[in-house]
Design an enzyme around this catalytic site. Structure first.
Site, mmCIF file in Angstrom:
data_model
loop_
_atom_site.group_PDB
_atom_site.id
_atom_site.type_symbol
_atom_site.label_atom_id
_atom_site.label_comp_id
_atom_site.label_asym_id
_atom_site.label_seq_id
_atom_site.Cartn_x
_atom_site.Cartn_y
_atom_site.Cartn_z
ATOM 1 N N GLN A 82 0.950 6.460 1.220
ATOM 2 C CA GLN A 82 1.802 7.493 1.825
ATOM 3 C C GLN A 82 3.194 7.487 1.205
ATOM 4 O OE1 GLN A 82 0.681 9.726 4.017
ATOM 5 N NE2 GLN A 82 -1.324 8.778 4.256
ATOM 6 N N ASP A 116 0.862 -1.178 0.000
ATOM 7 C CA ASP A 116 0.000 0.000 0.000
ATOM 8 C C ASP A 116 0.903 1.234 0.000
ATOM 9 O OD1 ASP A 116 -1.615 2.136 0.544
ATOM 10 O OD2 ASP A 116 -2.492 1.311 2.379
ATOM 11 N N LYS A 134 -3.358 12.438 -2.505
ATOM 12 C CA LYS A 134 -2.288 12.702 -1.523
ATOM 13 C C LYS A 134 -1.016 13.167 -2.235
ATOM 14 C CE LYS A 134 -4.018 9.031 1.422
ATOM 15 N NZ LYS A 134 -4.702 9.563 2.591
#
Ligand SMILES: Cc1ncc(COP(=O)(O)O)c(C=O)c1O
Length: 407
Positions: free
Chosen positions: A204, A201, A227
């Protein structure tokens, strides 16, 4: 030559950063939830809509061809960003959440009761709940891997958790709460050693690290555009050719088929096999613009700048009685989660907002991690390339005032 990290010039490209909030200059430190958008992204989407918008792939007219070119150019930008071997490995999704749901749903058919899915305890709900579906619906067993004292992933526990029954190891590349960066390449090697797949994932990590999916050796990698200074409603899923070939289509509809008859259907090849329906065309163009905008800068220089912001904030918090920072793993990203004894994180965030400072408070979609840390919520300041040292000081001052009011 990469573009210089001139914060005044950079900030001028983000119109929203000039805003006042509650009579104070906005200090936006909620970047891990969603980042602000530069003019380059806003303009790219608006220009596409104004000058060359139509549905993609289906048309024999000029606008359709131009829109398709722009859409596919964005896919090539994502390919280069991830260092994927081909654009066939890049599926547009509406974000990380959809990417992970796609992978879990594709895997479902191969799951037998008792098969295991290994997760770290610091996963975001979007990398937990799709696997719970396989537990509920297919009898899969979820195995959880904990952390060491500083918030690093416990690699011995990871090694112990991966075994002959493991079908999938799904792990964050960077925690949205602790900032911990995981060694995806080493975990991928462990997973492959037992014939399991590895999903990383990158929601971030893709913002702060340079990502090379081939060097990481992952089968799947997801990230989300909003993001990364891009728009909402767009993200990408990388899959190896082998993983994509084995995967069943996720949703059915237009574009993902080869032939549809009354009694049979055959499917298009990847990436189209996984992109049913009209895709988010303008959003893909915006994502491409965001990645190109980010690509002007040297990733290491940006990371050093963000780390300096984190360190200044961390230092400002040092010595505050009753304040605990969650996550101090070496090499962590610029995310500062903390608790203050006697003050609820929601109250802290609300008081900081009075001073124009935007932070996040809550469980950050990571309830298993909250239980593991023994807290119900934390406060979180997260830094982006446009943040300044002065903003960190404004955050520290507002926090000191909030502490006086609450503790
Ligand atoms: C680590 C992590 N994974 C997944 C997600 C989900 O991203 P999205 O909501 O854009 O699908 C987030 C966003 O908060 C995240 O921080």
């Amino acid at each position: 030559m990469p573009r210089k990290l001139d914060l005044t010039a950079i900030r001028a490209e983000f119109p929203i950063l000039a805003r006042q909030v509650n009579g104070h200059p906005l200090v936006y430190l909620d970047n891990a939830a969603s980042a602000q958008k530069p003019d380059a992204v806003i303009d790219a989407m608006a220009n596409q809509a104004r000058t060359a918008y139509a549905n993609v792939h289906r048309g024999l007219h000029t606008l359709a061809n131009e829109a398709t070119e722009a859409f596919e150019a964005a896919r090539e930008t994502v390919r280069a960003f991830l260092n994927a071997p081909s654009t066939d490995n890049v599926i547009f999704t509406k974000g990380s959440t959809e990417g992970i749901n796609l992978v879990a749903s594709a895997l479902a058919a191969r799951i037998q009761p008792g098969d295991e899915i290994v997760l770290s305890i610091m996963e975001h709900h979007s990398n937990i709940v799709p696997w719970h579906f396989l537990r509920e619906r297919r009898g899969a067993v979820l195995r959880w891997v904990g952390l060491t004292a500083d918030g690093s992933l416990d690699m011995d526990a990871m090694r112990a958790a991966i075994g002959p029954k493991t079908k999938m190891v799904a792990v964050t590349h960077m925690s949205n709460v602790l900032g911990t960066v995981t060694d995806v390449a080493a975990i991928a090697a462990m997973a492959h050693g037992v014939g399991a797949q590895l999903l990383a994932d990158g929601s971030q990590a893709a913002v702060h690290l340079s990502v090379d999916v081939q060097a990481l050796g992952c089968d799947w990698y997801v990230f989300t555009g909003h993001k990364l200074y891009g728009p909402t409603g767009i993200g990408a899923l990388y899959g190896t050719a082998e993983a994509l070939d084995r995967a069943r289509p996720y949703q059915g509809g237009g574009e993902m088929i080869e032939i549809v008859e009354t009694d049979r259907v055959t499917y298009n090849t990847p990436p189209h096999k996984f992109e049913a329906g009209t895709p988010p065309i303008l959003e893909a163009v915006g994502l491409g613009a965001a990645l190109r905008w980010m690509g002007q800068f040297d990733t290491a220089e940006v990371a050093a700048h963000e780390h300096a912001l984190y360190t200044r904030a961390r230092e400002a918090l040092r010595g505050i009685n009753g304040l605990k920072v969650h996550g101090e793993a070496p090499g962590k990203g610029a995310v500062l989660s903390f608790s203050l004894e006697g003050a609820h994180p929601h109250d802290l965030a609300q008081i900081l907002d009075r001073y124009g400072v935007a932070i996040r408070a809550g469980h950050h979609c990571a309830q298993p991690l909250m239980q593991y840390l023994g807290v119900s919520a934390t406060a979180r300041a997260s830094f982006a390339l446009y943040n300044t040292q002065g903003e960190v000081d404004a955050f520290a001052e507002a926090l000191a005032k909030a502490r006086k009011m609450l503790v």
